[in-house]
Design a protein around this motif. Structure first.
Motif, PDB file in Angstrom:
ATOM      1  N   MET A 144       0.515  -1.312   0.334  1.00 15.38           N
ATOM      2  CA  MET A 144       0.053   0.319  -0.049  1.00 15.38           C
ATOM      3  C   MET A 144       0.712   1.281   0.111  1.00 15.38           C
ATOM      4  O   MET A 144       2.233   1.277   0.717  1.00 15.38           O
ATOM      5  N   SER A 178       2.644   4.199   1.129  1.00 15.78           N
ATOM      6  CA  SER A 178       2.368   5.091   2.545  1.00 15.78           C
ATOM      7  C   SER A 178       1.491   6.945   2.559  1.00 15.78           C
ATOM      8  O   SER A 178       1.218   6.696   4.190  1.00 15.78           O
ATOM      9  N   CYS A 186      -1.802   7.159   0.891  1.00 19.68           N
ATOM     10  CA  CYS A 186      -3.091   6.187   1.255  1.00 19.68           C
ATOM     11  C   CYS A 186      -3.577   6.470   2.447  1.00 19.68           C
ATOM     12  O   CYS A 186      -3.829   6.546   2.924  1.00 19.68           O
ATOM     13  N   CYS A 195      -3.813   3.792   5.360  1.00 18.40           N
ATOM     14  CA  CYS A 195      -1.950   3.567   6.185  1.00 18.40           C
ATOM     15  C   CYS A 195      -2.604   4.821   6.657  1.00 18.40           C
ATOM     16  O   CYS A 195      -2.205   5.343   8.416  1.00 18.40           O
ATOM     17  N   ARG A 196      -2.920   5.923   6.238  1.00 19.01           N
ATOM     18  CA  ARG A 196      -2.975   7.649   7.563  1.00 19.01           C
ATOM     19  C   ARG A 196      -4.105   7.321   8.727  1.00 19.01           C
ATOM     20  O   ARG A 196      -4.409   7.697   9.636  1.00 19.01           O
ATOM     21  N   GLU A 255      -5.774   4.854   9.181  1.00 21.83           N
ATOM     22  CA  GLU A 255      -6.172   3.196  10.420  1.00 21.83           C
ATOM     23  C   GLU A 255      -3.619   3.544  11.203  1.00 21.83           C
ATOM     24  O   GLU A 255      -3.932   2.371  12.321  1.00 21.83           O
ATOM     25  N   PHE A 275      -1.097   2.702  10.502  1.00 18.26           N
ATOM     26  CA  PHE A 275      -0.495   1.968   9.244  1.00 18.26           C
ATOM     27  C   PHE A 275       0.627   2.039   9.430  1.00 18.26           C
ATOM     28  O   PHE A 275       0.906   3.172   8.690  1.00 18.26           O
ATOM     29  N   GLN A 276       1.921   1.135   9.999  1.00 17.38           N
ATOM     30  CA  GLN A 276       2.733   1.181   9.201  1.00 17.38           C
ATOM     31  C   GLN A 276       3.485  -0.643   8.677  1.00 17.38           C
ATOM     32  O   GLN A 276       3.327  -1.534   8.909  1.00 17.38           O
ATOM     33  N   SER A 277       5.283   0.572   7.583  1.00 16.98           N
ATOM     34  CA  SER A 277       5.579  -1.415   7.276  1.00 16.98           C
ATOM     35  C   SER A 277       5.946  -2.591   8.278  1.00 16.98           C
ATOM     36  O   SER A 277       6.528  -2.340   9.637  1.00 16.98           O
ATOM     37  N   VAL A 323      -2.119  -6.281   8.703  1.00 16.86           N
ATOM     38  CA  VAL A 323      -3.396  -6.652   8.520  1.00 16.86           C
ATOM     39  C   VAL A 323      -4.342  -7.494   8.046  1.00 16.86           C
ATOM     40  O   VAL A 323      -3.556  -8.421   7.330  1.00 16.86           O
ATOM     41  N   LEU A 348       2.084  -6.203   5.825  1.00 17.54           N
ATOM     42  CA  LEU A 348       2.110  -5.118   5.262  1.00 17.54           C
ATOM     43  C   LEU A 348       3.461  -4.363   5.003  1.00 17.54           C
ATOM     44  O   LEU A 348       4.490  -4.424   5.426  1.00 17.54           O
ATOM     45  N   GLN A 366       5.387  -1.163   2.691  1.00 12.50           N
ATOM     46  CA  GLN A 366       4.232  -0.060   2.597  1.00 12.50           C
ATOM     47  C   GLN A 366       5.552   0.912   1.256  1.00 12.50           C
ATOM     48  O   GLN A 366       6.695   0.118   0.263  1.00 12.50           O
TER      49      GLN A 366
END
Length: 502
Positions: free
Chosen positions: A24, A26, A28, A31-32, A34, A36-38, A42, A55, A57
């Motif tokens: 995904m 980084s 998007c 990601c922002r 939720e 999410f980090q590499s 998920v 995930l 990124q």
């Protein structure tokens, strides 16, 4: 644009082996929103399916802000289509991780804890880092007999279990570690030709030059589902198919995926892995071949005896009769090392050709004879003679051809485009053949990725050789791979040791 937690599916075309990975941007919205980090895990949801993935990124224009790219493993598990809308969210908290932490801190694992862990493992809910932790703590702290039995039962209970409606249902397994030790197709053919039921599931190579499923695939299709496998067995009394094509002990497949790269051999995990597959396949009586040698998986008489006791005890707890046999693990078996070359050895033995490898033939007869005795088909001590009669009389060949036809049709193994023969540097006697280096050079030549690649051995330990006599031949599909394998051979200590004749 899709809602903030939804993205459009895209096939990344990236091979991540059996690990599900998604990609995904980084920046998007998902990601922002939720956070999410590499390397985060998920949950991906779409078309009624749930996928747990790692995930990665992306900071590149090859992926759009409204897209999620799936690795090949993830794509196949999701059954997604290009542009399909997928929901992405944080996965639920796993209660089973508390059991893993308990083991790390010195506690023991009861059946309920192991069942919860294996349920999450089999559904891909545990990231590889937790799978590796489980494998490591089971090897480091070890599993006692009670834990090994509980783990075996849990691995069976989270998958499918087959009932053949017949008795006895026979099986055999080899602990492994010997290049060319391809006895399974021979044993199945001999035993089935004697009227004994023997459905055999086998694995593909992970770190070796060939697995039994890879070799059998040179002679017949092996990617059968359960219904097709049942039809073959009901018709011919036996089969040799790829076990991972069915949901039989699925947690074991997940554990093996992380166990092999770690290079950890744990007795408890090994026993649970072997016997969970046998129990799930409906096997009732199992013969286990334990090669013992300085470079085999099992290297001493003490280690082989301990492993044998564990296999027999856990098998009994699972309602199976398990018998072990210790065999010579000091050198490769047969001539070929690699899928097609080993398949040629199998056919040479079945066809009773004069040039068939006698060590492979005799080992297969020994094992088939023991299986026939365990099945009650032959009296104690008479099984090997019955097996020899089935092989020499042509019944085993006829049954093997029938099994291949039932699995989808008999095939002719391919031959490699390029070969190179390595010869003896002096007169003498073969003192040793390094099994690990043999497997390594066969892999560097392209096996099992290129089915025709590998190595052919022309000598055995204690053979007398003369200067210039062939020792082994490398087979490769490309000149580059052949040269790569040859550079490895030249860089090593002698793969085939030669000492002066007495």
């Amino acid at each position: 644009m899709p809602p903030h937690n939804r993205l459009l599916a895209r096939r990344a075309g990236i091979d991540t082996y059996q690990q599900s990975v998604v990609y995904m941007r980084s920046d998007c919205a998902v990601c922002r929103a939720e956070g999410f980090q590499s390397q985060a895990q998920v949950e991906v949801i779409g078309n009624g399916r749930h996928l747990f993935a790692i995930l990665h990124q992306v900071n590149s224009d090859w992926l759009r802000n409204d897209e999620i790219a799936l690795s090949e493993a993830a794509w196949n598990l999701m059954g997604a289509t290009e542009g399909e809308e997928l929901m992405v969210r944080h996965p639920p908290i796993l209660d089973s991780l508390a059991h893993l932490r308990n083991k790390v801190h010195g506690g023991s694992l009861a059946y309920a804890a192991l069942r919860a862990l294996m349920e999450d493992v089999s559904h891909g809910r545990l990231p590889d880092i937790h799978l590796a932790s489980f494998v490591t703590v089971c090897a480091g702290r070890g599993l006692d007999l009670g834990e090994t039995v509980a783990l075996t039962r849990a691995m069976v209970d989270v998958g499918e279990r087959i009932d053949w409606g017949a008795s006895p249902v026979m099986d055999k397994h080899c602990i492994g570690g010997l290049p060319g030790n391809r006895t399974t197709p021979l044993v199945v053919a001999i035993v089935a030709s004697c009227g004994v039921v023997m459905p055999k599931t086998s694995s593909r190579a992970i770190t070796s030059a060939a697995g039994t499923a890879d070799v059998m695939e040179m002679l017949a299709p092996v990617d059968l589902d359960l219904a097709a496998m049942r039809r073959v067995v009901e018709r011919e009394g036996g089969c040799v198919v790829w076990g991972s094509a069915m949901r039989v002990s699925p947690a074991d497949d997940m554990l093996i995926r992380v166990e092999r790269p770690l290079g950890i051999d744990s007795e408890g995990l090994m026993v649970a892995s072997i016997l969970s597959k046998k129990a799930a396949m409906g096997s009732q009586r199992v013969l286990i071949d334990i090669p013992v040698g300085p470079l085999a998986k099992v290297r001493s008489d003490a280690a082989s005896s301990q492993l044998s006791r564990s296999l027999v005890s856990v098998g009994a707890a699972m309602g199976m009769q398990v018998q072990t046999v210790f065999t010579d693990g000091s050198q490769p078996v047969g001539r070929g090392v690699g899928p097609a070359l080993e398949a040629m050895d199998v056919m040479a033995v079945l066809e009773r050709r004069a040039d068939a490898p006698q060590d492979l033939r005799e080992r297969a007869l020994l094992l088939a004879g023991l299986v026939l005795e365990m099945a009650g088909k032959a009296a104690a001590g008479a099984g090997q003679a019955m097996a020899r009669e089935a092989l020499d009389g042509g019944r085993a060949l006829a049954r093997f051809i029938a099994i291949c036809e039932a699995q989808g049709g008999l095939r002719v193994p391919p031959k490699a485009a390029h070969t190179h023969c390595v010869t003896a540097p002096a007169n003498g006697v073969v003192s040793a053949i390094d099994t690990r280096l043999v497997a390594r050079m066969a892999k560097l030549a392209g096996a099992p990725r290129d089915p025709a690649a590998g190595a052919t051995l022309h000598v055995r330990v204690q053979d007398s050789v003369r200067l210039g006599q062939p020792l082994f031949t490398l087979h490769a599909e490309s000149l580059g791979e052949l040269q790569y394998a040859m550079s490895f051979v030249r860089s090593q200590l002698p793969i085939v040791g030669i000492e002066p004749a007495p």
